[in-house]
Design a protein around this motif. Structure first.
Motif, PDB file in Angstrom:
ATOM      1  N   ASN A  20      34.560  38.767  48.441  1.00 23.96           N
ATOM      2  CA  ASN A  20      35.830  39.406  48.099  1.00 23.96           C
ATOM      3  C   ASN A  20      35.893  39.545  46.587  1.00 23.96           C
ATOM      4  OD1 ASN A  20      36.653  39.164  50.852  1.00 23.96           O
ATOM      5  ND2 ASN A  20      37.232  37.039  50.460  1.00 23.96           N
ATOM      6  N   TYR A  21      36.221  40.745  46.127  1.00 23.35           N
ATOM      7  CA  TYR A  21      36.281  40.978  44.687  1.00 23.35           C
ATOM      8  C   TYR A  21      37.646  41.524  44.294  1.00 23.35           C
ATOM      9  CZ  TYR A  21      35.319  43.053  40.117  1.00 23.35           C
ATOM     10  OH  TYR A  21      35.368  43.401  38.789  1.00 23.35           O
ATOM     11  N   ASP A  22      38.320  40.794  43.422  1.00 26.78           N
ATOM     12  CA  ASP A  22      39.608  41.217  42.895  1.00 26.78           C
ATOM     13  C   ASP A  22      39.357  41.955  41.582  1.00 26.78           C
ATOM     14  OD1 ASP A  22      42.130  41.427  41.664  1.00 26.78           O
ATOM     15  OD2 ASP A  22      42.869  39.648  42.719  1.00 26.78           O
ATOM     16  N   GLU A  23      39.543  43.268  41.596  1.00 21.82           N
ATOM     17  CA  GLU A  23      39.234  44.076  40.412  1.00 21.82           C
ATOM     18  C   GLU A  23      40.210  43.852  39.267  1.00 21.82           C
ATOM     19  OE1 GLU A  23      37.384  48.151  41.659  1.00 21.82           O
ATOM     20  OE2 GLU A  23      38.888  47.641  43.173  1.00 21.82           O
ATOM     21  N   ILE A  24      41.386  43.336  39.552  1.00 21.72           N
ATOM     22  CA  ILE A  24      42.373  43.082  38.500  1.00 21.72           C
ATOM     23  C   ILE A  24      42.021  41.808  37.734  1.00 21.72           C
ATOM     24  CG2 ILE A  24      44.801  42.583  38.004  1.00 21.72           C
ATOM     25  CD1 ILE A  24      45.540  44.335  40.376  1.00 21.72           C
ATOM     26  N   THR A  25      41.728  40.732  38.472  1.00 22.96           N
ATOM     27  CA  THR A  25      41.403  39.455  37.814  1.00 22.96           C
ATOM     28  C   THR A  25      39.910  39.301  37.546  1.00 22.96           C
ATOM     29  OG1 THR A  25      41.139  38.304  39.940  1.00 22.96           O
ATOM     30  CG2 THR A  25      43.358  38.365  38.963  1.00 22.96           C
ATOM     31  N   ASP A  26      39.107  40.236  38.096  1.00 27.44           N
ATOM     32  CA  ASP A  26      37.646  40.188  37.979  1.00 27.44           C
ATOM     33  C   ASP A  26      37.072  38.918  38.617  1.00 27.44           C
ATOM     34  OD1 ASP A  26      35.293  41.485  37.267  1.00 27.44           O
ATOM     35  OD2 ASP A  26      35.099  40.396  35.384  1.00 27.44           O
ATOM     36  N   ASN A  27      37.736  38.441  39.647  1.00 30.47           N
ATOM     37  CA  ASN A  27      37.273  37.240  40.349  1.00 30.47           C
ATOM     38  C   ASN A  27      36.537  37.626  41.626  1.00 30.47           C
ATOM     39  OD1 ASN A  27      37.304  34.243  40.780  1.00 30.47           O
ATOM     40  ND2 ASN A  27      38.370  34.877  42.642  1.00 30.47           N
ATOM     41  N   ILE A  28      35.409  36.952  41.858  1.00 27.92           N
ATOM     42  CA  ILE A  28      34.610  37.220  43.054  1.00 27.92           C
ATOM     43  C   ILE A  28      34.411  35.932  43.834  1.00 27.92           C
ATOM     44  CG2 ILE A  28      32.452  36.993  41.745  1.00 27.92           C
ATOM     45  CD1 ILE A  28      31.234  39.073  43.668  1.00 27.92           C
TER      46      ILE A  28
END
Length: 444
Positions: A20-28
């Motif tokens: 899962n990749y959160d493009e806002i927080t850049d967390n994967i």
């Protein structure tokens, strides 16, 4: 939230990872992992589409079952057996004396147009490694600078058209589509290399079961890729022939070699090829000689490949070894003898949140790197396998930020209240904010 799927079709095993990749927080965060024995692949090349697709399907189904999501588009690795490095150059004039992202894209496209790519090859990746603005060279990122002429040096990874078509057919038969294809060596570099190593110059060697991928980075950029048809399975073959024992026994000897050495064993019992019920004694001394001979030959050939790249004198940070071969006993110390005094270390993948515990080993560098590629890790500019221009941020984001910051500066000059940068650029990373400020200092 975006779901990423990485597929690494290796010579010995196939790995599928869903994250899962959160493009806002850049967390994967890794949510599913599947590993299957590879079939239908020899020396890094697909030789049986049906068997290879089954390996991919098995690994993917296991990952999907754990993750609980169905992702149909995959970022896929391709072995350097299919690729070759090509260098090209592009020069464009800058209307308005101001370099924007579009001018950078135009320069890269010009270099790509000028490239001499063989007819049976196509673009895999195009990565700039040096920009020059007028007479100023070695510019890492010219966006926002002033100048009348922009030059770019471009490293192109070209790939055999047949190899790409076979890979696409294999994925399609497994029920998947290809989102992007990435050089295995480049992906491993994303997963294992530190920024200062890439800046000082480093040679990454990913040694798998039957192939070795070489990727050389200088000044943070990929400068050269190559391939050697040697891997850990060659040790297994050598042991099998020298000891006249089945491949399964030879593989076990290779894996347990470190234990034999530490225990000071002199003889071990092994099966006889053709009659596995018959046993024989094998000397540890003989086994050691066979293994060391193959390892020495492998590193001598790899050192020769590095020398022939013409970049060895630019490798200041040394050699990073990764891949399953690096699990072998004392490999770092052995390798240190063959690279003319360059430091050697073993590279393991960067830590990722989620189900990472079983993936923090060198043999998973490539699939982890594929996930990081999907997050645009380490990316400045690139033309990808779809011939799309990639940056860390889109044209629209960059243009909007420059326009907003121009308005802020104009307000400051008029002593008008200004908006907080954090509210304007909330969707960008801190490192990108700093880049915008640098651009603005050059622009104004």
């Amino acid at each position: 939230m975006k779901n990423l799927l990485a597929i690494d079709l290796g010579s010995s095993k196939t790995t599928a990872i869903i994250a899962n990749y959160d493009e806002i927080t850049d967390n994967i965060s890794i949510s599913g992992v599947g590993i299957a024995k590879t079939r239908g692949v020899k020396k890094g090349a697909i030789v049986n589409i049906d068997q290879a697709s089954r390996s991919i399907k098995q690994a993917y189904n296991d990952a999907k079952r754990v993750a609980g999501v169905d992702v149909k588009k995959a970022i896929v690795s391709i072995s350097s057996v299919y690729t070759k490095s090509i260098i090209s150059y592009g020069i464009v004039n800058i209307p308005g004396n101001e370099i924007t992202i579009k001018e950078i894209n135009r320069a890269i496209q010009t270099a790509l147009y000028n490239a001499n790519i063989p007819q049976d090859y196509q673009l895999l990746q195009a990565l700039p490694y040096d920009f020059k603005v007028d007479e100023l060279s070695e510019i890492e990122d010219p966006a926002g600078m002033s100048g009348s002429r922009l030059e770019v040096s471009l490293h192109i990874i070209a790939v055999q058209k047949s190899g790409v078509e076979n890979l696409k057919k294999t994925l399609k038969q497994a029920g998947l589509e290809i989102e992007n294809i990435v050089s295995a060596g480049y992906a491993s570099g994303l997963a294992t290399l530190k920024d200062d190593e890439k800046e000082l110059g480093v040679a990454l060697i990913d040694i798998g079961a039957t192939t070795s991928d070489l990727a050389i980075f200088v000044n943070k950029s990929l400068r050269h890729t190559d391939y050697l048809g040697v891997g850990s399975h060659h040790i297994t073959n050598d042991l099998s022939m020298a000891l006249h024992t089945p491949l399964s026994d030879a593989e076990e000897i290779k894996i347990k070699f470190g234990e034999y050495v530490k225990n000071d064993d002199e003889l071990i019992e092994i099966s006889v090829i053709g009659n596995e019920e018959e046993k024989q004694k094998a000397s540890i001394t003989t086994i050691t000689q066979v293994i060391i001979a193959r390892i020495e030959e492998t590193f001598m050939l790899l050192n020769k490949e590095i020398e022939e790249s013409g970049l060895k004198n630019k490798i200041g940070a040394g050699i990073v070894l990764t891949g399953g071969f690096t699990n072998f006993y004392n490999i770092k110390e052995i390798a240190s003898q063959f690279f003319d005094g360059l430091p050697v270390r073993v590279g393991i993948p960067k830590k990722i949140d989620g189900l990472f515990e079983n993936l923090k080993a060198p043999e998973f560098s490539t699939p982890i790197g594929l996930l990081l590629y999907g997050t645009k890790e380490g990316l400045t500019y690139e033309i990808d396998s779809n011939r799309q221009f990639r940056t860390k941020s889109s044209f629209e984001e960059i243009s909007k930020n420059i326009e907003n910051n121009s308005q802020i500066i104009q307000k400051e000059e008029k002593n008008e209240p200004k908006e907080e940068l954090s509210s304007i650029m909330i969707n960008n990373e801190p490192s990108f904010w700093q880049k915008i400020k640098t651009w603005l200092s050059n622009l104004f």
